[in-house]
Design an enzyme around this catalytic site. Structure first.
Site, PDB file in Angstrom:
ATOM      1  N   ARG A   8      41.476 -11.407   0.890  1.00 16.73           N
ATOM      2  CA  ARG A   8      40.833 -10.575  -0.122  1.00 16.73           C
ATOM      3  C   ARG A   8      39.691 -11.370  -0.719  1.00 16.73           C
ATOM      4  NH1 ARG A   8      43.314  -8.972  -6.090  1.00 16.73           N
ATOM      5  NH2 ARG A   8      42.130 -10.798  -6.729  1.00 16.73           N
ATOM      6  N   TYR A  65      36.703  -9.597 -12.683  1.00 16.05           N
ATOM      7  CA  TYR A  65      38.098  -9.613 -12.247  1.00 16.05           C
ATOM      8  C   TYR A  65      38.246 -10.483 -10.984  1.00 16.05           C
ATOM      9  CZ  TYR A  65      42.251  -8.560  -9.739  1.00 16.05           C
ATOM     10  OH  TYR A  65      43.407  -8.731  -9.036  1.00 16.05           O
ATOM     11  N   ASP A  96      39.531  -5.758  -4.034  1.00 17.10           N
ATOM     12  CA  ASP A  96      40.231  -5.074  -5.123  1.00 17.10           C
ATOM     13  C   ASP A  96      39.220  -4.596  -6.163  1.00 17.10           C
ATOM     14  OD1 ASP A  96      42.014  -4.137  -6.982  1.00 17.10           O
ATOM     15  OD2 ASP A  96      43.217  -5.974  -7.088  1.00 17.10           O
ATOM     16  N   HIS A 149      40.196  -2.781  -8.751  1.00 15.14           N
ATOM     17  CA  HIS A 149      40.975  -2.884  -9.978  1.00 15.14           C
ATOM     18  C   HIS A 149      40.735  -1.704 -10.911  1.00 15.14           C
ATOM     19  CE1 HIS A 149      43.296  -5.717 -12.668  1.00 15.14           C
ATOM     20  NE2 HIS A 149      43.823  -5.933 -11.479  1.00 15.14           N
ATOM     21  N   GLU A 206      40.897  -1.545  -2.554  1.00 13.34           N
ATOM     22  CA  GLU A 206      42.106  -1.383  -3.374  1.00 13.34           C
ATOM     23  C   GLU A 206      41.808  -0.765  -4.738  1.00 13.34           C
ATOM     24  OE1 GLU A 206      44.288  -5.021  -3.547  1.00 13.34           O
ATOM     25  OE2 GLU A 206      45.156  -4.569  -5.508  1.00 13.34           O
ATOM     26  N   GLU A 216      49.673  -0.376  -7.321  1.00 10.87           N
ATOM     27  CA  GLU A 216      50.377  -1.537  -7.884  1.00 10.87           C
ATOM     28  C   GLU A 216      50.879  -1.268  -9.301  1.00 10.87           C
ATOM     29  OE1 GLU A 216      47.216  -4.506  -7.471  1.00 10.87           O
ATOM     30  OE2 GLU A 216      47.138  -4.651  -9.647  1.00 10.87           O
ATOM     31  N   ARG A 261      50.844   0.479  -2.610  1.00 11.69           N
ATOM     32  CA  ARG A 261      51.018  -0.861  -3.202  1.00 11.69           C
ATOM     33  C   ARG A 261      52.164  -0.955  -4.201  1.00 11.69           C
ATOM     34  NH1 ARG A 261      48.326  -4.876  -2.721  1.00 11.69           N
ATOM     35  NH2 ARG A 261      48.065  -5.548  -4.885  1.00 11.69           N
ATOM     36  N   ASP A 266      52.568 -12.746 -10.806  1.00 10.57           N
ATOM     37  CA  ASP A 266      53.484 -12.192 -11.804  1.00 10.57           C
ATOM     38  C   ASP A 266      54.701 -11.538 -11.137  1.00 10.57           C
ATOM     39  OD1 ASP A 266      51.047 -10.624 -11.248  1.00 10.57           O
ATOM     40  OD2 ASP A 266      51.981  -9.031 -12.392  1.00 10.57           O
ATOM     41  N   GLU A 292      50.587  -8.742   0.036  1.00  7.47           N
ATOM     42  CA  GLU A 292      49.739  -9.668  -0.734  1.00  7.47           C
ATOM     43  C   GLU A 292      50.478 -10.987  -0.943  1.00  7.47           C
ATOM     44  OE1 GLU A 292      48.765  -8.192  -4.645  1.00  7.47           O
ATOM     45  OE2 GLU A 292      47.079  -9.563  -4.870  1.00  7.47           O
ATOM     46  N   TRP A 296      40.553  -2.855 -17.253  1.00  3.27           N
ATOM     47  CA  TRP A 296      40.372  -4.270 -16.947  1.00  3.27           C
ATOM     48  C   TRP A 296      40.495  -4.494 -15.438  1.00  3.27           C
ATOM     49  CZ3 TRP A 296      44.636  -7.237 -15.066  1.00  3.27           C
ATOM     50  CH2 TRP A 296      44.215  -8.504 -14.599  1.00  3.27           C
TER      51      TRP A 296
HETATM   52  O1  EZ4 Z   1      45.909  -7.588 -11.802  1.00  2.00           O
HETATM   53  O2  EZ4 Z   1      49.060  -8.950 -10.932  1.00  2.00           O
HETATM   54  O3  EZ4 Z   1      46.052  -7.125  -6.512  1.00  2.00           O
HETATM   55  N1  EZ4 Z   1      46.367  -7.794  -7.428  1.00  2.00           N
HETATM   56  C1  EZ4 Z   1      46.108  -7.531  -8.695  1.00  2.00           C
HETATM   57  C2  EZ4 Z   1      46.667  -8.483  -9.715  1.00  2.00           C
HETATM   58  C3  EZ4 Z   1      47.032  -7.768 -11.004  1.00  2.00           C
HETATM   59  C4  EZ4 Z   1      48.031  -8.570 -11.779  1.00  2.00           C
HETATM   60  C5  EZ4 Z   1      48.530  -7.742 -12.953  1.00  2.00           C
HETATM   61  O4  EZ4 Z   1      49.656  -8.303 -13.479  1.00  2.00           O
HETATM   62  O5  EZ4 Z   1      45.449  -6.569  -8.985  1.00  2.00           O
HETATM   63  O6  EZ4 Z   1      45.765  -9.519  -9.979  1.00  2.00           O
HETATM   64 CO    CO Z   2      45.226  -5.239  -7.328  1.00  2.00          CO
END
Ligand code: EZ4
Ligand code: CO
Length: 402
Positions: A147, A159, A210, A212, A236, A262, A283, A316, A339, A402
């Site tokens: 990625r 990000y 990503d 996001h 993504e 996700e 995801r 996380d 991932e 975000w």
């Molecule tokens: O923002 O895991 O694809 N991965 C992501 C991560 C998420 C964090 C949020 O807790 O988008 O970086």
């Molecule tokens: Co993501």
């Protein structure tokens, strides 16, 4: 066999994790991950106050019945806190059952469908040159899929880009930080990033990106279209998914494959996206989607529509979730990719595990159960510390995704 007791281990070996341990009268125990980034203690309290008392004395082999009891029995449905709590119980029960049969968990999920689980790494840089270099470094480590994220000129703290040379970790201790965002600058920049990465790294590497959730549907459609020459593995989370129809707009304009989910916590978040074939990869992962029991059903439904899995696997998601995802990915037919954002050495020490990386693939190992444990004494040295994901504002100050 009966459930004798259960308790939580909340720790912060470099970042916060909530882990559920379920013990049985026969000495076998199981682990489940209940980590919800930035809202950890809500899940811990849900489990301790409302779920654990209902588990004592139950037969841990009744995984489906306990799942239904916790889901239907709560009356209130869905939501990330509830579903993460149910997931922790569910994964711990699967761990117990596989240990009781002395077999790796993947054997209870259908047995292995492949030799290893294809994973993608995170490459990032403050500019294109650094990002290209980071992609190349991951190729050198053996990754077959990467990625790529880069700082965007004129946009502070994009990000996916680390601060001060540390590995990227979005959650920060203390109250939420704020970052700035401009979709216009981002849209003009990303095709240049992928042109550079593709020409430096060749045709065979799988490239991912990503977004996001930061674009509108028509902006995402434009990006997907402009990225087509660089044939991404996926784009993504191009836009928020509460309104599934947004993905129809994207789909009608571009052949760039789409991954999302996700932040999903229920099959019903994904239902329309899958049955309309608006996405290619799901995801939603085990910890936030209600556990192995729930994800198996979602993945089987997705398989009918040729939608494959591409589970979230950032830091996380604890090593417990990573192990569960690897057994799952080894077993199901419609696995796509996983991932892989490696945990720090300290996290790995607190969660000793059997999964291993080799030449682009992770393998869950051949030990019984999940093949992951927790060193509770070491965990106790790193107590929970309040931490949040950042928030983002547009350059005029408007709060945005975000
Ligand atoms: O923002 O895991 O694809 N991965 C992501 C991560 C998420 C964090 C949020 O807790 O988008 O970086
Ligand atoms: Co993501």
């Amino acid at each position: 066999m009966k459930i004798k007791g259960a308790y939580l281990i909340v720790c912060s070996p470099d970042r916060n994790f909530v882990t559920l341990k379920i013990e049985t009268d026969e000495g076998i125990y199981g682990l489940g991950d209940a980590t919800l980034n930035g809202r950890e203690l809500a899940v811990a309290s849900y489990l301790t106050e409302h779920v654990i008392p209902c588990l004592i004395g139950r037969d841990p082999f009744q995984v489906e019945d306990i799942w239904q009891y916790l889901y239907r029995g709560a009356y209130w449905r869905r939501g990330p806190v509830t579903m993460s709590a149910i997931a922790a119980v569910d994964v711990a029960l699967w761990d117990i059952k596989a240990k009781a049969f002395n077999t790796p968990l993947y054997n209870l999920l259908g047995g292995k469908s492949r030799e290893g689980v294809l994973v993608y790494a995170h490459a990032n840089g403050t500019d294109i040159a650094e990002a290209v270099d980071s992609v190349q470094k991951h190729v050198d480590l053996g990754y077959l899929a990467v990625r790529a994220q880069s700082g965007v000129p004129g946009v502070a703290s994009s990000y996916g880009v680390p601060k001060g040379g540390k590995p990227y970790e979005p959650a920060e201790r203390g109250l939420p930080s704020e970052s700035l965002w401009s979709s216009e600058r981002y849209l003009n920049f990303v095709p240049k990033l992928f042109q550079a990465v593709r020409s430096a790294c060749g045709e065979d590497l799988h490239l991912l990106h990503d977004v996001h959730h930061r674009l509108t549907p028509i902006e995402a459609a434009r990006l997907g279209k402009e990225l087509e020459p660089f044939h991404l593995f996926w784009m993504e989370d191009p836009t928020p998914a509460e309104n599934s129809d947004a993905f129809r707009v994207i789909r009608e304009h571009t052949t760039t494959p789409i991954a999302t989910g996700e932040v999903f916590n229920s099959f019903w978040d994904a239902h329309d996206l899958i049955r309309n074939q608006w996405i290619d990869y799901l995801r939603m992962t085990i910890v936030h989607g209600g556990g192995i029991t729930a994800l198996k059903k979602a993945a089987d439904f997705a398989a009918i529509y040729q939608v494959r899995t591409g589970f979230h696997g950032a830091t996380d998601l604890s090593p417990v979730t990573m192990a569960a995802a690897l057994h799952f990915g080894l077993a199901i037919h419609n696995f796509g990719i996983q991932e892989h954002m490696p945990h720090t050495a300290l996290t790995d020490e607190v969660f000793p595990h059997q999964y291993t990386f080799n030449a682009g693939y992770l393998h869950p190992g051949e030990g019984p159960g999940l093949g992951v444990d927790i060193d509770e004494k070491l965990a106790a040295k790193y107590p929970y510390q309040r931490a949040y994901l950042p928030v983002a504002r547009k350059i005029d100050g408007t709060l945005t995704e975000w």
